[in-house]
Design an enzyme around this catalytic site. Structure first.
Site, PDB file in Angstrom:
ATOM      1  N   ASP A  40     123.700 -21.332  72.615  1.00 49.12           N
ATOM      2  CA  ASP A  40     123.392 -21.031  74.028  1.00 49.12           C
ATOM      3  C   ASP A  40     122.118 -20.213  74.199  1.00 49.12           C
ATOM      4  O   ASP A  40     121.523 -20.205  75.273  1.00 49.12           O
ATOM      5  CB  ASP A  40     124.578 -20.345  74.718  1.00 49.12           C
ATOM      6  CG  ASP A  40     124.880 -18.967  74.166  1.00 49.12           C
ATOM      7  OD1 ASP A  40     124.440 -18.625  73.040  1.00 49.12           O
ATOM      8  OD2 ASP A  40     125.576 -18.203  74.869  1.00 49.12           O
ATOM      9  N   ASN A  41     121.719 -19.511  73.169  1.00 48.30           N
ATOM     10  CA  ASN A  41     120.452 -18.752  73.184  1.00 48.30           C
ATOM     11  C   ASN A  41     120.218 -18.259  71.759  1.00 48.30           C
ATOM     12  O   ASN A  41     121.050 -18.480  70.879  1.00 48.30           O
ATOM     13  CB  ASN A  41     120.492 -17.571  74.183  1.00 48.30           C
ATOM     14  CG  ASN A  41     121.769 -16.752  74.141  1.00 48.30           C
ATOM     15  OD1 ASN A  41     122.560 -16.745  75.075  1.00 48.30           O
ATOM     16  ND2 ASN A  41     122.000 -16.069  73.023  1.00 48.30           N
ATOM     17  N   HIS A  75     132.718 -17.630  81.041  1.00 48.38           N
ATOM     18  CA  HIS A  75     131.616 -16.746  81.451  1.00 48.38           C
ATOM     19  C   HIS A  75     130.839 -17.243  82.673  1.00 48.38           C
ATOM     20  O   HIS A  75     129.623 -17.019  82.775  1.00 48.38           O
ATOM     21  CB  HIS A  75     130.638 -16.501  80.273  1.00 48.38           C
ATOM     22  CG  HIS A  75     129.981 -15.150  80.362  1.00 48.38           C
ATOM     23  ND1 HIS A  75     128.977 -14.750  79.531  1.00 48.38           N
ATOM     24  CD2 HIS A  75     130.184 -14.117  81.225  1.00 48.38           C
ATOM     25  CE1 HIS A  75     128.590 -13.525  79.847  1.00 48.38           C
ATOM     26  NE2 HIS A  75     129.309 -13.118  80.875  1.00 48.38           N
ATOM     27  N   CYS A  83     123.600 -15.835  77.941  1.00 52.94           N
ATOM     28  CA  CYS A  83     124.794 -16.700  77.992  1.00 52.94           C
ATOM     29  C   CYS A  83     125.065 -17.354  79.338  1.00 52.94           C
ATOM     30  O   CYS A  83     125.055 -18.580  79.441  1.00 52.94           O
ATOM     31  CB  CYS A  83     126.049 -15.927  77.631  1.00 52.94           C
ATOM     32  SG  CYS A  83     125.905 -14.744  76.321  1.00 52.94           S
ATOM     33  N   LYS A 139     134.953 -20.120  75.452  1.00 57.64           N
ATOM     34  CA  LYS A 139     134.302 -19.221  76.418  1.00 57.64           C
ATOM     35  C   LYS A 139     133.964 -19.907  77.738  1.00 57.64           C
ATOM     36  O   LYS A 139     133.507 -21.040  77.756  1.00 57.64           O
ATOM     37  CB  LYS A 139     133.021 -18.694  75.768  1.00 57.64           C
ATOM     38  CG  LYS A 139     132.068 -17.965  76.708  1.00 57.64           C
ATOM     39  CD  LYS A 139     131.107 -17.116  75.919  1.00 57.64           C
ATOM     40  CE  LYS A 139     129.925 -16.679  76.760  1.00 57.64           C
ATOM     41  NZ  LYS A 139     129.129 -15.641  76.064  1.00 57.64           N
ATOM     42  N   LYS A 188     117.542 -12.967  71.508  1.00 55.98           N
ATOM     43  CA  LYS A 188     118.291 -13.187  72.753  1.00 55.98           C
ATOM     44  C   LYS A 188     117.765 -12.257  73.848  1.00 55.98           C
ATOM     45  O   LYS A 188     117.354 -11.137  73.551  1.00 55.98           O
ATOM     46  CB  LYS A 188     119.768 -12.869  72.477  1.00 55.98           C
ATOM     47  CG  LYS A 188     120.662 -12.884  73.702  1.00 55.98           C
ATOM     48  CD  LYS A 188     122.086 -12.536  73.339  1.00 55.98           C
ATOM     49  CE  LYS A 188     122.968 -12.527  74.586  1.00 55.98           C
ATOM     50  NZ  LYS A 188     124.381 -12.257  74.286  1.00 55.98           N
ATOM     51  N   ASP A 212     127.766 -19.501  70.229  1.00 51.60           N
ATOM     52  CA  ASP A 212     127.333 -18.379  71.050  1.00 51.60           C
ATOM     53  C   ASP A 212     126.432 -17.442  70.233  1.00 51.60           C
ATOM     54  O   ASP A 212     126.852 -16.939  69.183  1.00 51.60           O
ATOM     55  CB  ASP A 212     128.573 -17.620  71.547  1.00 51.60           C
ATOM     56  CG  ASP A 212     128.272 -16.770  72.758  1.00 51.60           C
ATOM     57  OD1 ASP A 212     127.093 -16.610  73.103  1.00 51.60           O
ATOM     58  OD2 ASP A 212     129.227 -16.245  73.360  1.00 51.60           O
ATOM     59  N   ASP A 213     125.222 -17.248  70.684  1.00 52.21           N
ATOM     60  CA  ASP A 213     124.298 -16.290  70.042  1.00 52.21           C
ATOM     61  C   ASP A 213     123.935 -16.650  68.605  1.00 52.21           C
ATOM     62  O   ASP A 213     123.685 -15.772  67.776  1.00 52.21           O
ATOM     63  CB  ASP A 213     124.878 -14.867  70.041  1.00 52.21           C
ATOM     64  CG  ASP A 213     124.826 -14.200  71.417  1.00 52.21           C
ATOM     65  OD1 ASP A 213     124.431 -14.862  72.390  1.00 52.21           O
ATOM     66  OD2 ASP A 213     125.194 -13.010  71.503  1.00 52.21           O
ATOM     67  N   HIS A 258     129.187 -14.705  68.390  1.00 54.32           N
ATOM     68  CA  HIS A 258     128.910 -13.540  69.240  1.00 54.32           C
ATOM     69  C   HIS A 258     129.577 -12.303  68.627  1.00 54.32           C
ATOM     70  O   HIS A 258     130.609 -12.410  67.981  1.00 54.32           O
ATOM     71  CB  HIS A 258     129.501 -13.803  70.630  1.00 54.32           C
ATOM     72  CG  HIS A 258     128.962 -12.937  71.720  1.00 54.32           C
ATOM     73  ND1 HIS A 258     129.265 -11.597  71.843  1.00 54.32           N
ATOM     74  CD2 HIS A 258     128.153 -13.239  72.773  1.00 54.32           C
ATOM     75  CE1 HIS A 258     128.660 -11.112  72.919  1.00 54.32           C
ATOM     76  NE2 HIS A 258     127.970 -12.084  73.506  1.00 54.32           N
TER      77      HIS A 258
END
Ligand SMILES: *[C@@H]1O[C@H](CO)[C@@H](O)[C@H](O)[C@H]1NC(C)=O
Ligand SMILES: *[C@@H]1O[C@H](CO)[C@@H](O)[C@H](O)[C@H]1NC(C)=O
Ligand SMILES: *[C@@H]1O[C@H](CO)[C@@H](O)[C@H](O)[C@H]1NC(C)=O
Ligand SMILES: *[C@@H]1O[C@H](CO)[C@@H](O)[C@H](O)[C@H]1NC(C)=O
Ligand SMILES: *[C@@H]1O[C@H](CO)[C@@H](O)[C@H](O)[C@H]1NC(C)=O
Length: 543
Positions: free
Chosen positions: A280-281, A123, A68, A121, A302, A29-30, A217
């Site tokens: 994810d980004n 989301h 996300c 996660k 992001k 994540d991130d 994240h």
């Protein structure tokens, strides 16, 4: 190189008889472009992730959404987010919204006999239980429903623009709150769960494990970054204290990857597995949820449509790949995984929804063929008035996130510092991941490691990296055109000299705009969703 006809027959016959491969899909994540060491930085070693990349295929033109929930929506549906109304801002916890209830990836894999497990996660919505993982094709889920939690206390504190603050626990085993895990480091909990799943798996059945990390994240205001202190202490060469903690978070996730690969090896599942690792980004190097990640040398962060936001870290490893150990610059989009994995699992892709935006990349991954994908619609956000489209080497960018240009520059650590330890190929070769995968097939040589690493490193055409550009959409609201093959850092806006390309690409964007489903974002239900109503837990409050 294409296989000989006789060999091809053999491959087809054996693959028809073989049981479908286990699929381990790991999402960071991130995580920033520059935060895996196979992209060239010596600052944060990621030996296990690198081992998979060098012995698999490094996917260096893998595009994701800038945020996300949209990326996860595209992964699960095989659709561009503009076709599910998910293209805008991610869900805040109190927003009564979810990924529309249509058939998604784990449900498709269940049709092919898979046992489906989600860890980490989600989301993609929880305001009604129908939107949560175990109602959407996963046999089990251990993790959280919202966008992020704190690493140890598993609390989400959501701050709303109107000043409201809602706070609650968000950690569940299936539908129950997992109070017993409170206080335990999230990356460790998810790793332990993944290991338990692998250890207890009935290996007669194919496994789909969606391991969706909290790392890397940021958590809640006041304790954005958290990692075990003894790991943080191993990064003394990093001066900036937040970046040092971030490095420890990355390192813990890399360790997790190694342990998962080793567990697959121990259960003799590895030689029939596909392992995918993606971010994810891009990293939010500055601003909201700042995590001190770095997308260097790519532009933006992001949330933006610059390469730093959407050109994500990605790789695939599998003994099924016939031409491994290469860096692929073939275009790929996160929506491609649904048809690609379905195809790899032996499914008939003509049975999938014919309107999918994702394309089946399996044979191009296996045999090093050209990607069937010619263009990527990076996004259209009709509220922000931003859009981007990639066709071949060209990228058209319209508008800017936030409108004032504050995220349009170059941020984050270059990773170059005299105090960094030198990249240690021995530690890659001695990693758990490398040792495990060496049992399935002869690994690449140390010399090849160095060549692959070089090939995977993006450097900008100008000899010294300068952070200047003639594309400033916060000043003039006109499209910019880049040749991202020659100019991956988006410094040189060519829209003045290639007006025909700009017009053609703009017209394609306009056509995509016609199929857009307006964003489903809804006002926050502050009083309804308040965890105080549910024993301090985030719950499906409209059930
Ligand atoms: C994987 O390895 C195990 C143990 O060596 C072997 O029994 C099995 O047949 C192999 N599977 C494949 C698909 O090669
Ligand atoms: C741009 O907008 C952001 C978010 O609204 C704000 O935090 C930032 O200070 C602004 N930057 C400039 C240079 O005006
Ligand atoms: C490189 O890694 C190997 C294996 O992990 C280790 O033994 C060695 O000390 C490392 N070398 C340096 C210079 O840190
Ligand atoms: C891109 O370049 C063209 C031609 O030089 C220029 O007119 C336009 O303003 C630039 N776009 C942005 C957003 O700066
Ligand atoms: C309510 O929350 C506490 C922890 O704060 C927990 O120990 C207790 O079991 C919860 N009660 C119910 C009914 O879930």
């Amino acid at each position: 190189m294409l296989p000989q006809p006789a060999l091809l027959m053999l491959v087809l016959v054996t693959s028809a008889l073989a049981s479908p491969p286990h699929i381990i899909f790991i999402v960071a994540d991130d995580m920033g472009w520059n935060d895996v060491s196979f992209h060239g930085s010596d600052q944060i070693p990621t030996p296990n992730i690198d081992a998979l990349g060098y012995n698999g295929v490094i996917l260096n033109s893998h595009y994701v959404q800038p945020l996300c929930s949209p990326t996860r929506a595209a992964l699960m549906t095989g659709l561009y987010p503009i076709h599910t109304g998910m293209q805008g801002y991610p869900m805040l916890a109190a927003e009564p919204r979810g990924l529309p209830l249509r058939k998604i990836l784990p449900q498709y894999l269940k049709d092919l006999g898979y046992v489906t497990r989600a860890v980490g996660k989600w989301h993609l919505g929880f305001y009604r239980k129908e939107f949560t993982p175990t109602y959407r094709g996963f046999d089990s889920h251990l993790g959280y429903w919202t966008g992020s939690i704190s690493y140890y206390d598993h609390i989400v504190q959501d701050i709303y623009p109107d000043g409201n603050i809602l706070s609650g626990h968000d950690f569940r085993r299936n539908m129950d709150t997992a109070w017993n895990l409170e206080g335990q480091y999230a990356t460790e909990v998810f790793t332990e769960e993944a290991l338990r799943i692998i250890e207890q798996h009935d290996t007669g059945k194919p496994l789909f494990l969606y391991l969706s990390h909290l790392a890397v994240h940021a958590g809640n205001t006041g304790k954005l970054l958290e990692a075990p202190q003894e790991i943080i202490n191993t990064f003394r060469h990093i001066k900036e204290p937040n970046r040092r903690t971030y490095a420890a978070m990355v390192s813990q996730m890399d360790e997790s990857v190694g342990r998962v690969v080793e567990a697959l090896h121990n259960r003799r599942m590895l030689n029939n597995s596909i392992i995918v690792f993606i971010s994810d980004n891009g990293a939010p190097s500055v601003g909201v949820f700042q995590n001190w990640g770095s997308n260097y040398p790519l532009r933006g962060i992001k949330a933006t449509l610059w390469e730093g936001g959407v050109r994500g870290v990605a790789l695939i490893w599998s003994p099924l790949l016939r031409q491994p150990s290469r860096v692929s610059d073939e275009l790929m989009h996160v929506s491609d995984w649904l048809p690609t994995l379905y195809s790899a699992a032996g499914g008939d892709i003509t049975k999938l929804d014919s309107n999918l935006d994702g394309v089946d990349q399996w044979s191009s991954l296996v045999y090093d063929e050209k990607s069937p994908r010619r263009q990527v619609l990076v996004n259209i956000d009709e509220r922000e008035k931003t859009a981007a489209l990639i066709i071949g080497d060209w990228k058209l960018v319209v508008g800017t996130f936030g409108n004032n240009g504050s995220l349009d520059g170059y941020y984050g650590n270059s990773g170059n510092s005299a105090s960094n330890p030198r990249y240690n190929t021995s530690s890659v070769i001695n990693s758990r991941a490398w040792k495990s995968i060496a049992s399935t097939r002869r690994p690449v040589t140390q010399a090849d490691v160095n060549k692959l690493r070089q090939a995977a490193t993006v450097s900008c055409s100008k000899e010294t990296f300068v952070t200047q550009t003639n594309c400033n959409p916060s000043i003039t609201n006109t499209p910019c055109l880049f040749n991202i093959h020659e100019d991956p850092c988006e410094q040189n806006n060519l829209s003045g000299s290639s007006t025909d390309i700009v017009t053609a690409m703009y017209n394609i964007l306009v056509r995509h705009r016609q199929s857009l489903i307006p964003q489903l974002n809804r006002p926050w239900d502050i009083s309804g969703a308040d965890p105080a109503r549910f024993n301090s837990t985030w719950s499906s409050w409209l059930d």
